[in-house]
Design a protein around this motif. Structure first.
Motif, mmCIF file in Angstrom:
data_model
loop_
_atom_site.group_PDB
_atom_site.id
_atom_site.type_symbol
_atom_site.label_atom_id
_atom_site.label_comp_id
_atom_site.label_asym_id
_atom_site.label_seq_id
_atom_site.Cartn_x
_atom_site.Cartn_y
_atom_site.Cartn_z
ATOM 1 N N ALA A 138 7.162 -1.652 -1.255
ATOM 2 C CA ALA A 138 6.133 -1.755 -0.324
ATOM 3 C C ALA A 138 5.690 -0.233 0.469
ATOM 4 O O ALA A 138 4.625 -0.132 0.723
ATOM 5 N N ALA A 139 6.864 0.196 0.656
ATOM 6 C CA ALA A 139 6.699 1.404 1.645
ATOM 7 C C ALA A 139 6.750 2.836 0.582
ATOM 8 O O ALA A 139 7.074 2.724 -0.379
ATOM 9 N N ASP A 140 6.187 3.778 1.253
ATOM 10 C CA ASP A 140 6.287 5.019 0.509
ATOM 11 C C ASP A 140 7.447 5.566 0.076
ATOM 12 O O ASP A 140 7.799 6.204 -0.887
ATOM 13 N N VAL A 141 8.628 5.205 0.878
ATOM 14 C CA VAL A 141 10.176 5.671 0.799
ATOM 15 C C VAL A 141 10.862 4.498 0.525
ATOM 16 O O VAL A 141 10.843 3.501 1.613
ATOM 17 N N ALA A 142 11.570 4.497 -0.350
ATOM 18 C CA ALA A 142 12.703 3.406 -0.358
ATOM 19 C C ALA A 142 13.934 3.712 0.359
ATOM 20 O O ALA A 142 14.709 4.376 0.084
ATOM 21 N N GLY A 143 13.849 2.842 1.555
ATOM 22 C CA GLY A 143 14.889 2.977 2.435
ATOM 23 C C GLY A 143 16.062 1.981 2.216
ATOM 24 O O GLY A 143 15.792 0.777 2.351
ATOM 25 N N TYR A 144 17.328 2.464 2.102
ATOM 26 C CA TYR A 144 18.364 1.677 1.821
ATOM 27 C C TYR A 144 19.469 1.468 2.734
ATOM 28 O O TYR A 144 19.990 2.576 3.122
ATOM 29 N N ASN A 145 19.634 0.420 3.472
ATOM 30 C CA ASN A 145 20.915 0.497 4.343
ATOM 31 C C ASN A 145 22.241 0.093 3.720
ATOM 32 O O ASN A 145 22.351 -1.055 2.945
#
Length: 846
Positions: A518-525
């Motif tokens: 959904a976002a511009d950057v795939a952010g992973y924790n």
């Protein structure tokens, strides 16, 4: 609009509601304070606190803040707005007893328009009731008005509050075009002829860089938006390495004559003009670009994010937000090698944004820690659905002129993301951010464990991974005391939630797909196992480690360095904080981390502790980043060496950089050398203990077993056989000296500035003694007050209001706040067996 500091002379106390007052019940005696004032930090932590270790055992409560103020007669007919930087958690605002507004997001700033409730020419009363019901936040939140309060007054025609938007349209070293969009409000019942003059000056020198003006008419009770595209020749571009800043000043003049082609060029036109309003904003000129092939580029140059997540508290000050405290943290974070901060998990303060602009720190600003699915009983999830659009809008208005802000995060480890509706919500939030600010990018701190667990997939994922590894699941299920579902299997599931094979399982990919895309950057924790593979799975989507283990930095940074689509890494965490107490404490008595163990107060998980001391992991990380030339030494605490400690993946080593261990002569400990070079050597009192390989191929670490003897411990680093640098530790002599060092010798009078004075135990030669412990008293005389005092002890029994603290790892720190009046401030530190340490700070009008 005219901006007035509204921090002074507030009465604060436990709230007594109107029924108590009417019925003649007991009303708590308030105290006079100057804001910001975090009421929680002045409470006593108790074992029975409902939030337990989440808030460091500080209780919540309901507080009343009351301010009396005079309202001039000539304010009648003007727009009057009170701006609250932050009130935790639920705020209700009253003016002269009348309800004027509320705010439901304790981490979001808000405005209340109060002119309709004012009594002009009289004394007025502003009251804020702050309710912080336990439990809500997962970390130390603070209570009450913990950020600054300002009053804005606007005349008939004025520049609307937050009405100036600055955007770099294009820029390189030869020229830049900066669009300045100014919203002008006419609250009168007649039209006005106006002129807007906008100047661009260099922030450091004040030299004029560009200027533009425009004439316009604003009609009765209407707003006008003016756009000026201003050409700046040979601009000094903002970047993390060179954070050049500019001041953009918008001046609004009322024209008291008719404008025609001749008069508009008149040399005497200023005689017919009256200044109606002015606003000055500090900003930077820079461009951003992002794609899945080349990553993040600032001004056309690739930039990797060396990031840390941070909470909002300022250690011994609690949640109270002072510009000096935010600058101190930002300065220390940058000095430790970081160039990026993730504001976890809430919108960042204006003061920290200013500091990040100044020091060149990139910012990922985060909206919230939860959406509609709750994490704590009284958290923000109860209000999210009805408020998120307003909170996004306020966040963008706060951030949009700060060059440091590059990413908006829609949330952290959001439980809703495990459902299909979560993807829909995320798209809507991202779209709202883009609608309001198309110049920046979006991401989300996605946690695979939460996303997969909410749909019941996590257990299946782990079981399939274990079967492929040849693990007999029946043995795990049948362990003693298993019960239904199996404790053995359950423990195995918990130990593998961030395993690389789990991260790459097809069911995990399915659970993450909508959330991450959904976002511009795939952010992973904690999903590092996906970072490289994402290049093939989603070739147009860059990836960011939005939260990662500090102990995993070697592997993480290798992935970041070797893959253009991986934008960087944000460790948990670069700076220690209150609450989530004990998650990084080394327990040697069998206590488990995350077990809410009283009197744990600090997380004790930061590279830098809560008073600003860099722990060995900080220098190790700086080495891994390639920013440190000299070697560094970390020594396992000799009083703990060989003992079994609790351990989690958020912990590094229980070591410090010290070679002073009286009473441990002849006993063994472990000594690490951290270095970027391929070979190191350790010397004890001039004798070589041998050379060992180090550098990138060896995890940047060489470890020695050493028997302690007082003297000097020296690490030397070699490249191709040639020495490149040394680091030396010397045993401190027995006599202890108090060395007091302020971060600044001059501060601003007025009551809003702070100097931080750190006391370190040394010998007469200046060698630090981190082993000794002293109870150190502090006293303050003159034009300053003691705002807070304490050490980095993660399990203290004292209050930060106390004037005596025992050192921890050889240090204590005092926060000295200026008074309204200018003058000298004398600060004295004393301890038994030591000469007093006395410093002088000048408070003035600068």
């Amino acid at each position: 609009m005219q901006k007035l500091n509204f921090n002074g002379d507030w009465q604060v106390g436990a709230n007594a509601n109107i029924l108590t007052e009417v019925l003649g019940g007991s009303v708590p005696t308030p105290k006079t304070v100057r804001l910001p004032y975090d009421a929680m930090i002045h409470e006593t932590p108790v074992k029975e606190a409902i939030s337990g270790g989440q808030t460091g055992f500080y209780p919540g409560g309901e507080y009343s803040y009351v301010k009396k103020f005079d309202v001039p007669k000539d304010w009648e007919g003007k727009s009057v707005i009170v701006e609250f930087g932050g009130v935790y958690q639920i705020a209700k605002v009253y003016v002269n007893g009348d309800f004027a507004g509320t705010n439901l997001h304790g981490y979001g700033g808000f405005d209340v328009k109060i002119d309709k409730y004012l009594i002009y020419g009289k004394e007025n009363t502003l009251k804020v009731v702050a309710n912080n019901p336990d439990p809500n936040s997962r970390w130390y939140s603070g209570s009450g008005i913990y950020r600054n309060v300002n009053l804005y007054v606007g005349g008939d025609v004025h520049i609307a509050k937050d009405g100036v938007k600055i955007t770099t349209k294009e820029a390189d070293e030869s020229a830049a075009v900066v669009e300045v969009e100014t919203n002008v409000a006419n609250i009168s019942r007649k039209k006005h002829s106006m002129k807007l003059v906008t100047t661009v000056t260099e922030g450091k020198t004040g030299c004029l860089a560009a200027k533009d003006q425009v004439y316009f008419t604003v009609f009765s009770e209407e707003n006008e938006t003016l756009r000026q595209n201003i050409y700046v020749k040979t601009p000094k571009l903002w970047s993390p390495d060179k954070p050049s800043l500019y001041d953009i000043k918008a001046e609004l003049f009322e024209i008291e004559r008719e404008i025609n082609s001749e008069s508009s060029c008149s040399e005497n036109e200023d005689k017919d003009e009256k200044l109606a309003d002015e606003v000055t904003l500090r900003t930077g000129i820079r461009t951003l670009s992002l794609d899945g092939k080349r990553g993040l580029r600032i001004n056309g140059k690739s930039v990797k994010q060396r990031g840390t997540c941070i909470h909002h508290d300022n250690g011994i000050l609690g949640a109270a937000t002072f510009a000096a405290a935010e600058e101190k943290r930002a300065r220390e974070i940058k000095a430790a090698g970081f160039n990026a901060i993730r504001s976890a998990h809430h919108p960042m303060s204006k003061e920290m944004l200013d500091a990040c602009d100044k020091y060149g720190i990139l910012v990922m600003d985060e909206l919230t820690d939860m959406w509609n699915e709750q994490k704590n009983r009284n958290d923000y999830s109860a209000f999210f659905d009805r408020t998120w659009e307003d909170e996004v809008t306020k966040m963008v208005l706060k951030d949009r002129n700060h060059p440091c802000v590059i990413l908006y995060s829609t949330g952290n480890e959001i439980l809703d993301l495990g459902r299909k509706t979560g993807g829909r919500i995320n798209r809507r939030i991202c779209n709202k951010f883009h609608e309001l600010d198309p110049s920046r990018y979006t991401t989300t701190g996605v946690n695979g464990f939460f996303a997969a667990s909410l749909t019941g997939k996590m257990k299946t994922i782990v079981e399939e991974v274990l079967r492929k590894r040849g693990v007999d699941l029946e043995v795990l299920k049948n362990e003693a005391g298993d019960g239904e579902g199996g404790v053995g299997l359950g423990n195995m599931v918990m130990s593998m939630i961030y395993d690389d094979d789990v991260a790459m399982h097809p069911l995990m990919s399915a659970a993450l797909e909508e959330a991450a895309q959904a976002a511009d950057v795939a952010g992973y924790n904690y999903l590092t196992g996906r970072h490289v593979a994402e290049k093939d799975m989603h070739p147009n989507k860059p990836v960011l480690g939005t939260e990662t283990y500090p102990s995993d930095i070697v592997r993480l940074w290798k992935i970041v360095s070797e893959n253009d689509h991986v934008l960087g890494d944000y460790t948990w965490t670069g700076y220690d904080y209150l609450g989530e107490a004990g998650c990084g404490i080394f327990y040697y008595d069998g206590t488990l981390n995350f077990s809410s163990h009283f009197p744990d107060r600090a997380a004790y998980i930061g590279d830098i502790n809560i008073i600003g001391y860099r722990r060995p992991v900080s220098y190790f990380r700086e080495t891994v980043f390639g920013l440190r030339d000299k070697p560094y030494i970390g020594v396992i605490r000799m009083n703990r060496y060989g003992q079994k400690a609790s351990v989690t993946q958020w912990m590094f080593k229980d070591n410090i950089s010290s070679w002073t261990w009286p009473g441990y002569e002849g006993k063994e400990t472990e000594v690490d050398i951290y270095s970027i070079e391929d070979e190191v050597e350790l010397f004890l009192n001039g004798k070589s203990l041998g050379k060992k390989p180090c550098g990138k191929d060896h995890g940047f670490t060489a470890t020695y077993k050493v028997n302690y003897e007082p003297g000097s411990l020296v690490a030397a680093a070699y490249k191709n056989g040639k020495e490149t640098g040394r680091y030396e530790l010397n045993t401190a002599k027995e006599e202890v000296v108090l060395r007091a060092v302020p971060d600044r010798n001059e501060i601003n009078a007025g009551g809003d500035d702070i100097a931080f004075v750190t006391v370190t135990l040394t010998d007469k030669e200046g060698n630090e003694n981190l082993f000794a412990a002293k109870k150190v008293k502090v006293s303050v005389e003159g034009e300053g007050t003691l705002a807070a005092y304490g050490s980095a002890e993660p399990q203290p029994l004292r209050s930060y209001d106390d004037t005596e603290w025992e050192t921890y790892d050889g240090q204590v720190m005092a926060a000295i706040r200026s008074k309204e009046t200018a003058g000298k401030i004398k600060v004295t530190f004393s301890a038994e067996g030591c000469d007093d340490a006395v410093i002088e700070i000048t408070s003035g009008y600068m």
